[in-house]
Design a protein around this motif. Sequence first.
Motif: not given
Length: 195
Positions: A38-66
Amino acid sequence: MTDKQRRVWDRSAPRYDRQIEFLERRWFTGGREWLGARATGRVLEVAVGTGRQLPHYPPGVTVTGVDLSAGMLTIAPRAGLRRVLGDAEHLPFGDATFDTVVCALGLCTIPDPVAAIGEMKRVLVRGGRLLLLDHIGGVAPVRAAQWLLERVTIPTAGEHFTRRQLPAVRQAGFEIVESQRLKAGTVERVHGRKP
């Protein structure tokens, strides 16, 4: 509480992935895939932790993790992620900066989830997506056990098991696109839209 939580997460960072892996396979099954789909475009992941969500984002999104924890951020991958040390209740970003905000298994430990959801709304563009995955209070007998567990987890790590984020998302003025409760009501997925 924020300083205490920072210390707790900094200490647990090296072990976090091993500890959460079983729960993600058995309890939160498919949750990260649900968020990523469901993620699109410029993505902010809040409480990104160790980045476990990263492999599940689709191609073409840009991810900022806080994340509040520098220890967690040092483990998060450098490739494909802009890492920012910060507090979910006071996000260090301008208004209307992101198309999607994701928070996976994070609101359960944020001291003021209402403030954090308000900040997530602030940084979203109009029509932006809020995507949440967390554990919540389940059906009556399970909820009683969760309440007992919280007598230990709240004072030691700030971890809540009986909170429910959906009412706070509604209160913040999001339109609810979809929500799901799974695993005897103990897991909730929420997709909200900023009007």
